[in-house]
Design a protein around this motif. Structure first.
Motif, PDB file in Angstrom:
ATOM      1  N   GLY A   1       0.824  -1.205   0.000  1.00 31.70           N
ATOM      2  CA  GLY A   1       0.000   0.000   0.000  1.00 31.70           C
ATOM      3  C   GLY A   1       0.857   1.254   0.000  1.00 31.70           C
ATOM      4  O   GLY A   1       1.737   1.442  -0.850  1.00 31.70           O
ATOM      5  N   ALA A   2       0.608   2.133   0.969  1.00 36.61           N
ATOM      6  CA  ALA A   2       1.331   3.413   1.040  1.00 36.61           C
ATOM      7  C   ALA A   2       2.804   3.223   1.410  1.00 36.61           C
ATOM      8  O   ALA A   2       3.582   4.175   1.306  1.00 36.61           O
ATOM      9  N   ARG A   3       3.219   2.023   1.839  1.00 30.86           N
ATOM     10  CA  ARG A   3       4.629   1.764   2.173  1.00 30.86           C
ATOM     11  C   ARG A   3       5.438   1.307   0.961  1.00 30.86           C
ATOM     12  O   ARG A   3       6.646   1.121   1.057  1.00 30.86           O
ATOM     13  N   SER A   4       4.789   1.109  -0.191  1.00 33.60           N
ATOM     14  CA  SER A   4       5.486   0.592  -1.360  1.00 33.60           C
ATOM     15  C   SER A   4       6.353   1.669  -1.999  1.00 33.60           C
ATOM     16  O   SER A   4       6.033   2.852  -1.976  1.00 33.60           O
ATOM     17  N   ILE A   5       7.470   1.235  -2.592  1.00 33.41           N
ATOM     18  CA  ILE A   5       8.430   2.139  -3.230  1.00 33.41           C
ATOM     19  C   ILE A   5       8.872   1.503  -4.540  1.00 33.41           C
ATOM     20  O   ILE A   5       9.266   0.335  -4.568  1.00 33.41           O
ATOM     21  N   GLY A   6       8.820   2.266  -5.624  1.00 38.56           N
ATOM     22  CA  GLY A   6       9.252   1.769  -6.923  1.00 38.56           C
ATOM     23  C   GLY A   6      10.250   2.723  -7.559  1.00 38.56           C
ATOM     24  O   GLY A   6      10.080   3.933  -7.510  1.00 38.56           O
ATOM     25  N   VAL A   7      11.301   2.156  -8.175  1.00 39.86           N
ATOM     26  CA  VAL A   7      12.349   2.954  -8.814  1.00 39.86           C
ATOM     27  C   VAL A   7      12.550   2.422 -10.232  1.00 39.86           C
ATOM     28  O   VAL A   7      12.793   1.224 -10.417  1.00 39.86           O
ATOM     29  N   VAL A   8      12.448   3.295 -11.231  1.00 43.68           N
ATOM     30  CA  VAL A   8      12.679   2.935 -12.629  1.00 43.68           C
ATOM     31  C   VAL A   8      13.987   3.565 -13.078  1.00 43.68           C
ATOM     32  O   VAL A   8      14.177   4.782 -12.953  1.00 43.68           O
ATOM     33  N   LEU A   9      14.870   2.717 -13.632  1.00 41.87           N
ATOM     34  CA  LEU A   9      16.174   3.168 -14.104  1.00 41.87           C
ATOM     35  C   LEU A   9      16.269   2.982 -15.615  1.00 41.87           C
ATOM     36  O   LEU A   9      15.268   2.721 -16.274  1.00 41.87           O
ATOM     37  N   SER A  10      17.459   3.090 -16.150  1.00 45.18           N
ATOM     38  CA  SER A  10      17.678   3.077 -17.595  1.00 45.18           C
ATOM     39  C   SER A  10      17.077   1.836 -18.248  1.00 45.18           C
ATOM     40  O   SER A  10      17.080   0.744 -17.675  1.00 45.18           O
ATOM     41  N   GLY A  11      16.563   2.009 -19.471  1.00 43.81           N
ATOM     42  CA  GLY A  11      16.026   0.884 -20.210  1.00 43.81           C
ATOM     43  C   GLY A  11      15.220   1.326 -21.409  1.00 43.81           C
ATOM     44  O   GLY A  11      14.797   2.475 -21.503  1.00 43.81           O
ATOM     45  N   MET A  12      14.983   0.408 -22.341  1.00 38.16           N
ATOM     46  CA  MET A  12      14.149   0.666 -23.505  1.00 38.16           C
ATOM     47  C   MET A  12      12.746   0.154 -23.250  1.00 38.16           C
ATOM     48  O   MET A  12      12.528  -0.733 -22.429  1.00 38.16           O
ATOM     49  N   GLY A  13      11.773   0.702 -23.989  1.00 38.45           N
ATOM     50  CA  GLY A  13      10.391   0.279 -23.830  1.00 38.45           C
ATOM     51  C   GLY A  13       9.679   1.071 -22.752  1.00 38.45           C
ATOM     52  O   GLY A  13      10.076   2.171 -22.360  1.00 38.45           O
ATOM     53  N   SER A  14       8.583   0.480 -22.236  1.00 43.77           N
ATOM     54  CA  SER A  14       7.741   1.171 -21.248  1.00 43.77           C
ATOM     55  C   SER A  14       7.500   0.338 -20.007  1.00 43.77           C
ATOM     56  O   SER A  14       6.625   0.673 -19.209  1.00 43.77           O
ATOM     57  N   ASP A  15       8.240  -0.764 -19.830  1.00 44.32           N
ATOM     58  CA  ASP A  15       8.047  -1.594 -18.641  1.00 44.32           C
ATOM     59  C   ASP A  15       8.306  -0.763 -17.385  1.00 44.32           C
ATOM     60  O   ASP A  15       9.259  -0.001 -17.309  1.00 44.32           O
ATOM     61  N   GLY A  16       7.430  -0.913 -16.386  1.00 42.57           N
ATOM     62  CA  GLY A  16       7.546  -0.178 -15.137  1.00 42.57           C
ATOM     63  C   GLY A  16       6.561   0.965 -15.004  1.00 42.57           C
ATOM     64  O   GLY A  16       6.257   1.392 -13.895  1.00 42.57           O
ATOM     65  N   THR A  17       6.011   1.462 -16.132  1.00 37.42           N
ATOM     66  CA  THR A  17       5.104   2.610 -16.071  1.00 37.42           C
ATOM     67  C   THR A  17       3.804   2.238 -15.371  1.00 37.42           C
ATOM     68  O   THR A  17       3.346   2.946 -14.457  1.00 37.42           O
ATOM     69  N   LEU A  18       3.171   1.131 -15.781  1.00 36.33           N
ATOM     70  CA  LEU A  18       1.922   0.720 -15.140  1.00 36.33           C
ATOM     71  C   LEU A  18       2.151   0.365 -13.675  1.00 36.33           C
ATOM     72  O   LEU A  18       1.295   0.627 -12.820  1.00 36.33           O
ATOM     73  N   GLY A  19       3.290  -0.225 -13.378  1.00 37.73           N
ATOM     74  CA  GLY A  19       3.590  -0.550 -11.991  1.00 37.73           C
ATOM     75  C   GLY A  19       3.739   0.685 -11.133  1.00 37.73           C
ATOM     76  O   GLY A  19       3.263   0.730  -9.993  1.00 37.73           O
ATOM     77  N   LEU A  20       4.395   1.718 -11.669  1.00 37.45           N
ATOM     78  CA  LEU A  20       4.513   2.976 -10.922  1.00 37.45           C
ATOM     79  C   LEU A  20       3.150   3.619 -10.723  1.00 37.45           C
ATOM     80  O   LEU A  20       2.886   4.223  -9.676  1.00 37.45           O
ATOM     81  N   GLN A  21       2.256   3.496 -11.712  1.00 38.36           N
ATOM     82  CA  GLN A  21       0.894   4.023 -11.544  1.00 38.36           C
ATOM     83  C   GLN A  21       0.203   3.331 -10.366  1.00 38.36           C
ATOM     84  O   GLN A  21      -0.445   3.991  -9.550  1.00 38.36           O
ATOM     85  N   ALA A  22       0.357   2.010 -10.271  1.00 36.71           N
ATOM     86  CA  ALA A  22      -0.269   1.278  -9.169  1.00 36.71           C
ATOM     87  C   ALA A  22       0.305   1.719  -7.822  1.00 36.71           C
ATOM     88  O   ALA A  22      -0.435   1.899  -6.850  1.00 36.71           O
ATOM     89  N   ILE A  23       1.610   1.902  -7.746  1.00 34.02           N
ATOM     90  CA  ILE A  23       2.234   2.356  -6.496  1.00 34.02           C
ATOM     91  C   ILE A  23       1.767   3.757  -6.143  1.00 34.02           C
ATOM     92  O   ILE A  23       1.443   4.056  -4.983  1.00 34.02           O
ATOM     93  N   HIS A  24       1.696   4.630  -7.137  1.00 31.34           N
ATOM     94  CA  HIS A  24       1.270   6.011  -6.876  1.00 31.34           C
ATOM     95  C   HIS A  24      -0.175   6.051  -6.389  1.00 31.34           C
ATOM     96  O   HIS A  24      -0.501   6.789  -5.449  1.00 31.34           O
ATOM     97  N   GLU A  25      -1.056   5.247  -7.013  1.00 26.31           N
ATOM     98  CA  GLU A  25      -2.459   5.240  -6.600  1.00 26.31           C
ATOM     99  C   GLU A  25      -2.622   4.633  -5.208  1.00 26.31           C
ATOM    100  O   GLU A  25      -3.580   4.952  -4.497  1.00 26.31           O
ATOM    101  N   ALA A  26      -1.704   3.751  -4.815  1.00 24.78           N
ATOM    102  CA  ALA A  26      -1.764   3.178  -3.471  1.00 24.78           C
ATOM    103  C   ALA A  26      -1.153   4.106  -2.423  1.00 24.78           C
ATOM    104  O   ALA A  26      -1.194   3.800  -1.236  1.00 24.78           O
TER     105      ALA A  26
END
Length: 847
Positions: free
Chosen positions: A130-155
């Motif tokens: 929930g509100a304790r979750s933390i996500g970090v996106v680093l270098s890479g091609m494509g869009s992997d991680g975007t939907l996951g960050l949305q879920a973390i932000h909404e939580a």
């Protein structure tokens, strides 16, 4: 599209360790090392690393990361419990998630090239922490991680992204910044410090209060209003302060004044703040007893009331990511089954209008795909009926999705949905101040039909609008819309932005006697308009109704089927054609058109109405005004000239009928040709769509494989650097011993040698690969080549004392060259100078 569901995130279950998810792809090794190198050994955080890897090769990531951090680095295994101050790395060919503080490994559900392992990890962190979750996106091609960050932000969790200009491959950071609510953007080596600062106490909550927090808050809201065109000044100040404090902590600021200066200098921060305020937490069948009562008591009454062929209309205000709207559709489906069994006839269909202010939430709701937690929230029977497996979660079934229409809508500024049978507005009003609540509740009453149902949250009441609503069950906050009439003039319609109140005051108690700030002039104008102005509608050139003044129910009525607010569809049959002609005439001639004494019914036997169609001050808009309907009687005079024109009108009507018949025949022939062409185009479109999907899949697979190859190449390059360093170390070690050493391969050809060898055998770099027998030497050792071959054949150790032509003695040792895999790859010959020992031995013998 009402305001978003502004709900505070539910507190997560107690957890022994806070988890940081690190996602990277191509070019991600360097930022991973920079991030982990900055982690102190006692941070109390656990780090889970996911990188795109080639599933057919052994990963080197675990070994490489051990060099940059003092924390233990472990490859993840299924069921492994997370521990603080440790790093856990995803193995190749697996999806990694976190559940209940344990790591879970599952085989990928998507084919290679379409996998999104970072999204899977981040989504599980949001669901687990929930509100304790933390996500970090680093270098890479494509869009992997975007939907996951949305879920973390909404939580309510923290989202961090490497600044794209510092990333070797910036696509993943750029996608995250464009589509997810990102809290912190910085270089990889700086992200950890920013993260630890954000995890501390929120700034601005200490005893040293800023000099004028109200003025700073006003400045922030003003800039937010100018940037987003949405006014949040009617929110409770405590709610706004709580959300702004979170942004203060992210940036390490100490006061509202400092944050106001930040948003002035950095307008993009306003988007992040706006998304922060719009965070909504919801779930399927939240408060199950309320939905049970709605299904068993309220919905049957609504179904019985709706005439056959008419839709049941519902509005979910503040739908967030759509769970509540889909829950309502499921409740209707279950109640409809019971209705059909009870009455033997089909139940009326349901049309749900679900709206929210957050575009991110609406996008998720429209997609209708949710995580594995859906199975626990809806139960096995509903899961089988209303959902379909999709990835590691579930997607809403098409039959349920078709019942819900999602739209972005601001309940404060935009006109409401009307003619509703049910309105659900749960846990939204609690974030508004008392004045806004007093304005919205009559608006909800106007939107509902008499006998409609209002559903509020557990902490909300109808307050001063008790004359409009009758409680069904006060505990579940279900209310019937009473039959008490309410004129449109008594409702404050939000059709345009209202001027912002420059001051912020504490919320007033919900009291009907609270004084209004409306001027006497405005009150007088409203009273005159309600008493003397005719009922009217404002329409555009196409006839779409944009605004309604007064009661127009006697002249306009909604048509059956899909909702359509167009005057050509809603007008009563007797006035529909004359109004269409007058609207066209007013548009062409730019003047008012009077239509006296039009019959409301086709027969013209009951009532008549006078209609005026006039251009509005704004170009492209027209006012259609209705004078009160008057009863028709045989004694009532008819408009002048009407009898004289009847015959001409009849003749014109017959001529028009003939033309219509001819046009109908031409239309049918054209329709057949168009149908054939349309079918051919549809077939071609299907083929092109199929080819496009194949090309898209191939592109994604190629991109994924390219990312894996980039990752592997970076790991191999690191290994090469290590090998080069090890080779240099070994070369220096051999040279420092000052022992002449010669390495030969299986064919006794020179492979490597140390510098002291050149004093005995005439060697240089170009002699690499030459046979030993071709080399000139100062050794008195003609059997050297034969002894080397003997050692290579028998694998026995050979040692001899040999003299040189210049009178020196050397101990020559010949040993087999063994690899780490215990394979023989030649021989090693060492030459140790023992001249001093021999001279000493000679003197001892002579003495």
């Amino acid at each position: 599209m009402p305001l978003p569901l502004h709900r505070d995130p539910a507190p997560p279950a107690p957890a022994s360790v806070r988890v940081v998810g690190l996602g990277a792809s191509a070019g991600g090794l360097a930022p991973l090392e920079a991030f982990l190198a900055a982690v102190p050994p006692d941070s109390g955080l656990a780090f889970v690393v996911v990188q795109h890897m080639d599933p057919t090769r052994k990963a080197l990531l675990t070994e490489l990361l051990r060099r940059c951090t003092a924390m233990p680095v472990t490859e993840a295994t299924d069921g492994l419990r997370l521990q603080p101050d440790q790093v856990f790395v995803i193995p190749p060919g697996q999806d990694l998630t976190v559940t209940g503080g344990h790591l879970r490994l599952n085989p990928p559900t998507q084919p290679r090239g379409l996998r999104l392992p970072i999204d899977h990890l981040f989504a599980s962190l949001a669901a687990d922490g929930g509100a304790r979750s933390i996500g970090v996106v680093l270098s890479g091609m494509g869009s992997d991680g975007t939907l996951g960050l949305q879920a973390i932000h909404e939580a309510g969790g923290l989202t961090l992204v490497q600044s794209p200009e510092t990333a070797r491959y910036p696509a993943m950071p750029q996608n995250a910044l464009a589509h997810a609510g990102v809290d912190i953007v910085a270089a990889a080596g700086e992200l950890l410090a920013r993260l630890l600062a954000a995890l501390g106490e929120p700034a601005g909550t200490g005893s040293a209060a800023p000099p004028d927090p109200a003025a700073s808050l006003d400045a922030i809201l003003q800039r937010l209003r100018e940037h987003t065109r949405h006014d949040l000044s009617d929110y409770k100040p405590s709610t706004l302060r709580r959300r702004i404090d979170r942004r203060l902590a992210v940036h390490g600021l100490s006061s509202l004044a400092a944050y106001a200066d930040l948003v002035r200098r950095n307008p993009s921060e306003l988007d992040l703040l706006f998304q922060e305020v719009l965070i909504g937490v919801t779930q399927f069948f939240r408060d199950p007893e309320v939905w049970d009562e709605l299904r068993d008591q309220v919905m049957p009454a609504l179904l019985d009331r709706v005439p056959p062929g008419q839709l049941l209309r519902a509005w979910v205000a503040g739908c967030s990511t759509g769970e509540e709207a889909y829950t309502l559709a499921m409740v209707h489906a279950e109640a409809a089954d019971a209705f059909t069994q009870r009455t033997g006839r089909p139940a009326p269909l349901l049309q749900v209008f679900a709206s929210d202010l957050s575009p991110t939430a609406i996008t998720v709701a429209r997609r209708g795909q949710y995580g594995p937690r859906v199975a626990e929230e809806v139960g096995p029977q509903r899961l089988q009926r209303f959902f379909r497996p999709a990835g590691d979660g579930y997607r809403v079934a098409p039959s349920l999705r078709d019942r819900v229409l999602f739209a972005r809508h601001d309940v404060i500024l935009d006109p409401p949905f009307t003619r509703l049978d049910l309105l659900s507005c749960r846990n939204l009003l609690i974030y508004f101040n008392a004045a806004l609540q007093r304005r919205l509740l009559p608006l909800f009453g106007y939107s509902l039909r008499p006998g409609g149902v209002l559903l509020l949250g557990s902490s909300e009441t109808v307050g001063p609008a008790q004359n409009l609503f009758t409680p069904i069950n006060p505990r579940s906050r279900l209310y019937w819309r009473s039959s008490h009439t309410q004129s449109a003039g008594a409702v404050d319609f939000p059709v345009s932005p209202r001027p912002a109140d420059p001051t912020h005051t504490e919320d007033l108690p919900l009291s009907a006697s609270s004084p209004s700030s409306t001027s006497l002039q405005t009150l007088a104008e409203q009273a005159l308009l309600q008493a003397f102005a005719p009922a009217a509608v404002l329409v555009n050139e196409q006839g779409d109704v944009l605004y309604v003044h007064g009661s127009v129910g006697a002249y306009l009525e909604p048509a059956a089927g899909k909702a359509n607010w167009n005057i050509h569809v809603m007008a009563r049959p007797g006035i529909r054609t004359p109004v269409a002609v007058a609207l066209r005439q007013a548009r062409v001639e730019s003047r008012a058109v009077q239509l006296p004494d039009l019959p409301l019914d086709p027969g013209g036997a009951d009532t008549a109405v006078g209609v005026t169609v006039a251009p509005a001050p704004q170009a492209g808009l027209f006012i259609v005004a209705f004078r009160p309907a008057l009863p028709l009687s045989p004694d009532r005079p008819v408009a002048a000239g009407r009898d004289a024109t009847d015959e001409a009108l009849r003749a014109e009507l017959l001529c028009c009928k003939d033309e219509m018949a001819a046009l109908r025949r031409e239309m049918l022939a054209s329709a057949e040709e168009l149908q054939a062409a349309n079918e051919a185009l549809q077939s071609t479109n299907e083929e092109l769509q199929s080819a496009n999907e194949e090309l898209t899949t191939s592109k994604e697979e190629s991109q994924s494989m390219n990312e894996e190859l980039q990752t592997l190449n970076q790991e191999l390059q690191t290994k090469l650097d290590d090998l080069a360093l090890a080779h240099s170390d070994m070369q220096n070690l051999l040279n420092s011993t000052d022992i002449a050493t010669l390495f030969l391969d299986n064919d006794l050809q020179v492979r490597r040698f140390t510098e002291p060898v050149t004093r005995l055998i005439h060697l240089r770099e170009s002699d690499i690969g030459r046979p030993l027998s071709d080399l000139a030497t100062t050794l008195n050792y003609p059997e050297l080549d034969a002894d080397a071959r003997q050692t290579l054949r028998t694998l026995t150790f050979t040692e001899k004392e040999i003299t040189t032509s210049d009178g020196h003695w050397y101990m020559v040792r010949i040993k087999p060259y063994r690899t780490l895999a215990d394979l023989i790859q030649g021989v090693v010959i060492t030459f140790i100078d023992i001249t001093a020992a021999k001279e000493l031995e000679s003197r001892l013998r002579q003495g």
